[in-house]
Design an enzyme around this catalytic site. Structure first.
Site, PDB file in Angstrom:
ATOM      1  N   LYS A   1      -2.870  -5.086   1.101  1.00  0.00           N
ATOM      2  CA  LYS A   1      -3.278  -5.802   2.319  1.00  0.00           C
ATOM      3  C   LYS A   1      -4.072  -4.864   3.222  1.00  0.00           C
ATOM      4  CE  LYS A   1      -0.235  -3.803   5.446  1.00  0.00           C
ATOM      5  NZ  LYS A   1      -0.567  -2.868   6.463  1.00  0.00           N
TER       6      LYS A   1
ATOM      7  N   PRO B   1      -3.617   2.982  -3.404  1.00  0.00           N
ATOM      8  CA  PRO B   1      -3.204   4.318  -2.960  1.00  0.00           C
ATOM      9  C   PRO B   1      -1.784   4.307  -2.361  1.00  0.00           C
ATOM     10  CG  PRO B   1      -5.427   3.818  -2.197  1.00  0.00           C
ATOM     11  CD  PRO B   1      -4.897   2.566  -2.812  1.00  0.00           C
ATOM     12  N   VAL B   2      -1.036   5.386  -2.629  1.00  0.00           N
ATOM     13  CA  VAL B   2       0.367   5.484  -2.185  1.00  0.00           C
ATOM     14  C   VAL B   2       0.419   6.077  -0.768  1.00  0.00           C
ATOM     15  CG1 VAL B   2       2.582   6.603  -2.728  1.00  0.00           C
ATOM     16  CG2 VAL B   2       1.149   5.729  -4.575  1.00  0.00           C
ATOM     17  N   ALA B   3       1.379   5.616   0.036  1.00  0.00           N
ATOM     18  CA  ALA B   3       1.554   6.087   1.434  1.00  0.00           C
ATOM     19  C   ALA B   3       0.243   6.026   2.193  1.00  0.00           C
ATOM     20  CB  ALA B   3       2.130   7.504   1.467  1.00  0.00           C
ATOM     21  N   ALA B   4      -0.377   4.848   2.176  1.00  0.00           N
ATOM     22  CA  ALA B   4      -1.762   4.744   2.639  1.00  0.00           C
ATOM     23  C   ALA B   4      -1.983   3.743   3.760  1.00  0.00           C
ATOM     24  CB  ALA B   4      -2.638   4.367   1.463  1.00  0.00           C
TER      25      ALA B   4
ATOM     26  N   ALA C   1       0.381  -1.304   2.245  1.00  0.00           N
ATOM     27  CA  ALA C   1       1.585  -2.004   1.783  1.00  0.00           C
ATOM     28  C   ALA C   1       1.776  -1.922   0.273  1.00  0.00           C
ATOM     29  CB  ALA C   1       1.565  -3.473   2.242  1.00  0.00           C
ATOM     30  N   GLY C   2       1.371  -0.815  -0.328  1.00  0.00           N
ATOM     31  CA  GLY C   2       1.494  -0.643  -1.786  1.00  0.00           C
ATOM     32  C   GLY C   2       2.924  -0.823  -2.288  1.00  0.00           C
ATOM     33  N   GLY C   3       3.889  -0.218  -1.600  1.00  0.00           N
ATOM     34  CA  GLY C   3       5.294  -0.335  -2.019  1.00  0.00           C
ATOM     35  C   GLY C   3       5.823  -1.736  -1.782  1.00  0.00           C
ATOM     36  N   SER C   4       5.475  -2.313  -0.633  1.00  0.00           N
ATOM     37  CA  SER C   4       5.968  -3.656  -0.287  1.00  0.00           C
ATOM     38  C   SER C   4       5.402  -4.720  -1.216  1.00  0.00           C
ATOM     39  CB  SER C   4       5.568  -4.017   1.138  1.00  0.00           C
ATOM     40  OG  SER C   4       6.035  -3.052   2.025  1.00  0.00           O
TER      41      SER C   4
ATOM     42  N   ASP D   1       6.969  -5.411   5.806  1.00  0.00           N
ATOM     43  CA  ASP D   1       5.748  -6.002   5.226  1.00  0.00           C
ATOM     44  C   ASP D   1       6.036  -6.849   3.986  1.00  0.00           C
ATOM     45  OD1 ASP D   1       4.039  -4.885   7.057  1.00  0.00           O
ATOM     46  OD2 ASP D   1       3.462  -3.187   5.783  1.00  0.00           O
TER      47      ASP D   1
HETATM   48  O1  C5P Z   1      10.258  -1.897   7.707  1.00  0.00           O
HETATM   49  P1  C5P Z   1       9.871  -0.622   7.087  1.00  0.00           P
HETATM   50  O2  C5P Z   1      11.007   0.064   6.386  1.00  0.00           O
HETATM   51  O3  C5P Z   1       8.672  -0.733   6.190  1.00  0.00           O
HETATM   52  O4  C5P Z   1       9.413   0.337   8.275  1.00  0.00           O
HETATM   53  C1  C5P Z   1       9.320   1.738   8.144  1.00  0.00           C
HETATM   54  C2  C5P Z   1       9.546   2.374   9.499  1.00  0.00           C
HETATM   55  O5  C5P Z   1       8.462   2.037  10.393  1.00  0.00           O
HETATM   56  C3  C5P Z   1      10.797   1.893  10.220  1.00  0.00           C
HETATM   57  O6  C5P Z   1      11.894   2.697   9.909  1.00  0.00           O
HETATM   58  C4  C5P Z   1      10.425   2.042  11.684  1.00  0.00           C
HETATM   59  O7  C5P Z   1      10.612   3.366  12.102  1.00  0.00           O
HETATM   60  C5  C5P Z   1       8.930   1.793  11.702  1.00  0.00           C
HETATM   61  N1  C5P Z   1       8.581   0.419  12.109  1.00  0.00           N
HETATM   62  C6  C5P Z   1       8.668   0.050  13.446  1.00  0.00           C
HETATM   63  N2  C5P Z   1       8.335  -1.212  13.828  1.00  0.00           N
HETATM   64  C7  C5P Z   1       7.883  -2.112  12.925  1.00  0.00           C
HETATM   65  C8  C5P Z   1       7.786  -1.774  11.559  1.00  0.00           C
HETATM   66  C9  C5P Z   1       8.134  -0.483  11.180  1.00  0.00           C
HETATM   67  O8  C5P Z   1       9.062   0.873  14.293  1.00  0.00           O
HETATM   68  N3  C5P Z   1       7.558  -3.335  13.350  1.00  0.00           N
END
Ligand code: C5P
Length: 288
Positions: A10, A94-97, A100-103, A136
């Site tokens: 995405k 790409p990873v950690a990019a 939303a690759g993991g999601s 995500d």
């Molecule tokens: O939901 P997810 O695990 O992907 O989010 C990773 C981190 O990003 C959360 O632990 C939080 O610190 C931060 N986050 C946030 N507000 C959001 C989404 C993510 O603070 N709406």
């Protein structure tokens, strides 16, 4: 029996951070769209009750830390399934990019196993389950163009964004979403006009859309990784209609309505970064 699922990346056309919530998450207002840069997942039944993940990416763990594992485990538990599965993940995103690759892999796992095990859950039910994996994941279950509010998991579908070319650049730095959010000075953020963006998409107005894209997190990530700003500048110089960081970064993408323009942007940044792709926007990859 073998099931294949495509897991598209995405981009955030808009990302606004409203405030920090009591549960520690941030209240967001986002517009997301799927692009034709995708991982591929293949699901095969196993004779034993186990979850085995195989991937061509050296960056990904294949145990509980992988979102694919978490999704398979969650669905097994939720539907009381005592069958095993082998999941092959071919990684292109790409990873950690910030894409939303993991999601999206987790979302594809929910869709794929729903088919493999003939569970009959609706996409909406799978999206609800996806909330347990990450903010995500519900969006990635449904895909297409969508408004996302709450912590990013409350969705309302939008018409397809006007079709165009997307040039995606992943610089060689990794960004932790958690770190960006933790260090965020919410009071100082720039707020993009998400309503204008939403209206542009509803009208199918490409010019208005490219004028309205924006990301509240861009300044924070650029301060840590100046390369993000440098890529953006180059993309605009080479003729992109818009250039923006996606999610918490560090991926930057350009929007171009003409392929020749996208190619110019691609060539302009290719000498500067290794991971560069030209893809189309994507609509309708998931049956609703
Ligand atoms: O939901 P997810 O695990 O992907 O989010 C990773 C981190 O990003 C959360 O632990 C939080 O610190 C931060 N986050 C946030 N507000 C959001 C989404 C993510 O603070 N709406």
């Amino acid at each position: 029996m073998e099931i294949i699922e495509k897991a598209p990346a995405k981009i955030n056309l808009g990302l606004d951070i409203l405030h920090k919530r009591e549960d520690g998450y941030h209240e967001v207002n986002m517009v997301m769209a799927s692009i034709d840069l995708a991982d591929k997942l293949i699901f095969r039944e196993l004779p034993q009750d186990d979850i085995i993940i195989e991937t061509d990416s050296s960056f990904l763990p294949v145990d509980r830390r992988n979102h694919v594992y978490q999704a398979a485990s969650l669905l097994k538990e939720h539907c009381r399934i005592d069958k095993g599965v082998h999941i092959e993940v071919t990684k292109r995103i790409p990873v950690a990019a910030g894409m939303a690759g993991g999601s999206t892999d987790a979302a594809a796992t929910l869709r794929g196993l729903n088919r493999l095990w003939e569970l009959g859950l609706s996409l909406e039910e799978l999206a609800e389950l996806g909330k347990e994996i990450g903010s995500d994941t519900p969006y990635c279950v449904l895909g297409n163009t969508s408004l996302a509010t709450g912590r990013g998991d409350e969705l309302s579908a939008l018409p397809a964004m006007p079709a165009c070319w997307v040039v995606v650049v992943k610089p060689r730095v990794s960004v932790s979403t958690w770190t960006i959010f933790t260090d965020l000075a919410v009071d100082t953020l720039h707020h993009p006009d998400i309503e204008a963006l939403e209206e542009a998409i509803r009208l199918g107005d490409y010019q208005k859309m490219v004028a309205s894209v924006g990301n509240s997190l861009e300044t924070a990530t650029t301060a840590k990784h100046p390369i993000v700003g440098q890529i953006k500048e180059k993309m605009l110089k080479f003729g992109a209609d818009a250039a923006l960081m996606s999610g918490s970064g560090p991926t930057v993408y350009a929007l171009c309505d003409k392929y020749s323009r996208a190619q110019r942007v691609y060539n302009g940044v290719k000498g500067f970064c290794e991971e560069v792709y030209i893809v189309r926007t994507l609509e309708g990859q998931v049956d609703h």
